[in-house]
Design an enzyme around this catalytic site. Structure first.
Site, short mmCIF file in Angstrom:
data_model
loop_
_atom_site.label_atom_id
_atom_site.label_comp_id
_atom_site.label_asym_id
_atom_site.label_seq_id
_atom_site.Cartn_x
_atom_site.Cartn_y
_atom_site.Cartn_z
N LYS A 111 0.84 -1.20 0.00
CA LYS A 111 0.00 0.00 0.00
C LYS A 111 0.88 1.25 0.00
O LYS A 111 0.64 2.19 -0.77
CB LYS A 111 -0.91 -0.02 1.24
CG LYS A 111 -2.05 0.92 1.18
CD LYS A 111 -3.35 0.16 1.27
CE LYS A 111 -4.54 1.03 0.92
NZ LYS A 111 -5.79 0.31 1.03
N LYS A 190 -3.14 -12.24 -11.54
CA LYS A 190 -3.83 -13.02 -10.50
C LYS A 190 -5.27 -12.51 -10.39
O LYS A 190 -5.49 -11.30 -10.40
CB LYS A 190 -3.11 -12.82 -9.16
CG LYS A 190 -3.85 -13.38 -7.94
CD LYS A 190 -3.21 -12.93 -6.64
CE LYS A 190 -4.17 -12.52 -5.58
NZ LYS A 190 -4.81 -13.27 -4.64
N LYS A 193 -10.21 -9.25 -6.44
CA LYS A 193 -11.23 -8.20 -6.49
C LYS A 193 -10.59 -6.83 -6.66
O LYS A 193 -11.17 -5.95 -7.26
CB LYS A 193 -12.12 -8.24 -5.25
CG LYS A 193 -11.38 -8.03 -3.96
CD LYS A 193 -12.31 -8.06 -2.78
CE LYS A 193 -11.52 -8.06 -1.48
NZ LYS A 193 -10.87 -9.32 -1.18
P1 ADP Z 1 -8.63 -10.98 -3.32
O1 ADP Z 1 -7.26 -11.22 -3.91
O2 ADP Z 1 -9.71 -11.06 -4.33
O3 ADP Z 1 -8.67 -9.69 -2.51
P2 ADP Z 1 -8.46 -12.25 -0.77
O4 ADP Z 1 -7.12 -11.64 -0.56
O5 ADP Z 1 -9.61 -11.77 0.07
O6 ADP Z 1 -8.87 -12.16 -2.31
O7 ADP Z 1 -8.29 -13.81 -0.63
C1 ADP Z 1 -9.13 -14.67 0.12
C2 ADP Z 1 -8.60 -16.07 -0.05
O8 ADP Z 1 -8.71 -16.51 -1.43
C3 ADP Z 1 -7.12 -16.22 0.33
O9 ADP Z 1 -6.94 -17.44 1.02
C4 ADP Z 1 -6.41 -16.26 -1.01
O10 ADP Z 1 -5.23 -17.03 -0.95
C5 ADP Z 1 -7.45 -16.90 -1.94
N1 ADP Z 1 -7.30 -16.35 -3.31
C6 ADP Z 1 -7.59 -15.10 -3.70
N2 ADP Z 1 -7.36 -14.91 -5.02
C7 ADP Z 1 -6.88 -16.11 -5.47
C8 ADP Z 1 -6.45 -16.57 -6.77
N3 ADP Z 1 -6.47 -15.77 -7.85
N4 ADP Z 1 -6.01 -17.85 -6.86
C9 ADP Z 1 -6.00 -18.66 -5.76
N5 ADP Z 1 -6.40 -18.28 -4.53
C10 ADP Z 1 -6.84 -17.02 -4.37
#
Ligand code: ADP
Ligand code: TRP
Length: 309
Positions: A111, A190, A193
């Site tokens: 950040k 990747k 959101k």
């Molecule tokens: P985002 O990246 O959408 O903000 P989060 O950080 O809230 O998602 O991730 C929540 C869970 O989902 C974590 O355990 C993370 O490792 C898994 N996760 C998020 N995006 C992916 C992805 N593209 N591939 C595999 N696992 C993911």
């Protein structure tokens, strides 16, 4: 039985990356442990300022786990804000670690590197997560690879506390499903959101198809690699399909959208069959089970640090 603890923030609409990276691995393994599943609603406040969204996302996370196959009778499902011991222990842990130590956290560093302002909650995020885990003497913490550092922080915080006050907190171990590759998003990065490149988990078939059709394909190869990588997650026997349709990206994307919709249909049906009242009941039952365990642990901590007279 060993104890398993994991959590998911209620910070956004769930996508298929969350499913393959977090929901499915948990649903596959939780029954072999005494399992705790927590919705990290206080953590979500570090990024989300919209109360209605926090509520909707919290409910969605619970429904999603159940739709993914978790039986609420076999796991303790609760939300962080219902068990005040979490924020209380977080404070004690924050008093054990230094500012430079917390400055190494990826979420905070990223950040700041982007020139964005980080709130103090984001800075302290790892100690709230450490409190989540340490209150329950968790043996294992299944998380995605991006959360490894946070579990290391929990281990460090436990070790520092124990060194200062004597053996009190159990050092947890992360459990990372190495075979779960990072699910790519519609733009090839990747799926996340934060990048607005997601294929939502609980959307209508039409919305899913629209997201799939928007996948950016690289026309240099015969096979659209990111379409293929996502497709493999939903169906194994696709090599023939890709061999027969070299360069026909539209056909391949339509096939992917159809396979995603078929695969997710039963989950979506289960998700939609759950009411918000069902979720409230699951969360209040879960909090009633989690709170006494957390409180008992906190009693020991309060005695050790000297706030109990
Ligand atoms: P985002 O990246 O959408 O903000 P989060 O950080 O809230 O998602 O991730 C929540 C869970 O989902 C974590 O355990 C993370 O490792 C898994 N996760 C998020 N995006 C992916 C992805 N593209 N591939 C595999 N696992 C993911
Ligand atoms: N930080 C985790 C994530 O973003 C969510 C989380 C909060 C968590 N507390 C936890 C995960 C405790 C495991 C254990 O995905």
């Amino acid at each position: 039985m060993k104890r398993l603890f994991t959590g998911l923030q209620s910070s956004g609409q769930l996508h298929i990356g969350n499913y393959f990276g977090a929901l499915k691995p948990f649903a596959d393994m939780y029954a072999g442990y005494e399992s705790f599943l927590m919705v990290a609603d206080y953590h979500s406040l570090t990024s989300l300022k919209d109360a209605a969204q926090v509520r909707t996302n919290t409910i969605e996370v619970v429904k999603a786990y159940i739709a993914a196959g978790v039986d609420p009778a076999k796991a303790i499902i609760f939300k962080q804000s219902d068990v005040p011991a979490h924020t209380e222990l977080a404070w004690v842990l924050e008093c054990q670690v230094t500012v430079p130590f917390l400055m190494q956290a990826h979420a905070y560093k990223d950040k700041v590197a982007k020139g964005l302002e980080a709130n103090a909650g984001l800075f302290n995020y790892p100690m709230l997560m450490a409190a989540d885990i340490l209150l329950y003497d968790a043996d294992v913490v299944p998380v995605g690879a991006d959360q490894r550092q946070h579990v290391e922080y929990a281990r460090e915080a436990a070790a520092k506390f124990n060194l200062a006050y004597g053996e009190t907190l159990k050092e947890p171990q992360e459990l990372i499903a190495e075979e779960v590759a990072v699910v790519p998003g519609t733009d090839g990065q990747k799926m996340s959101k934060s990048y607005k490149n997601t294929i939502p988990l609980f959307a209508t078939p039409e919305e899913t198809t629209a997201a799939v059709m928007s996948i950016v394909t690289d026309s240099s190869g015969e096979r659209p690699e990111n379409v293929y990588q996502i497709h493999k997650l939903f169906r194994q026997d696709i090599d023939g399909l890709y061999a027969e349709n070299k360069g026909k990206y539209k056909v391949l994307k339509e096939a992917l959208a159809a396979d995603i919709n078929t695969y997710l249909a039963p989950m979506r049906e289960k998700f939609n069959s759950l009411t918000d009242q069902d979720v409230q009941k699951i969360l209040s039952d879960g909090a009633a089970k989690a709170a006494p365990i957390a409180s008992a642990k906190l009693v020991g901590v309060r005695q050790k640090v000297g706030v109990t007279l």
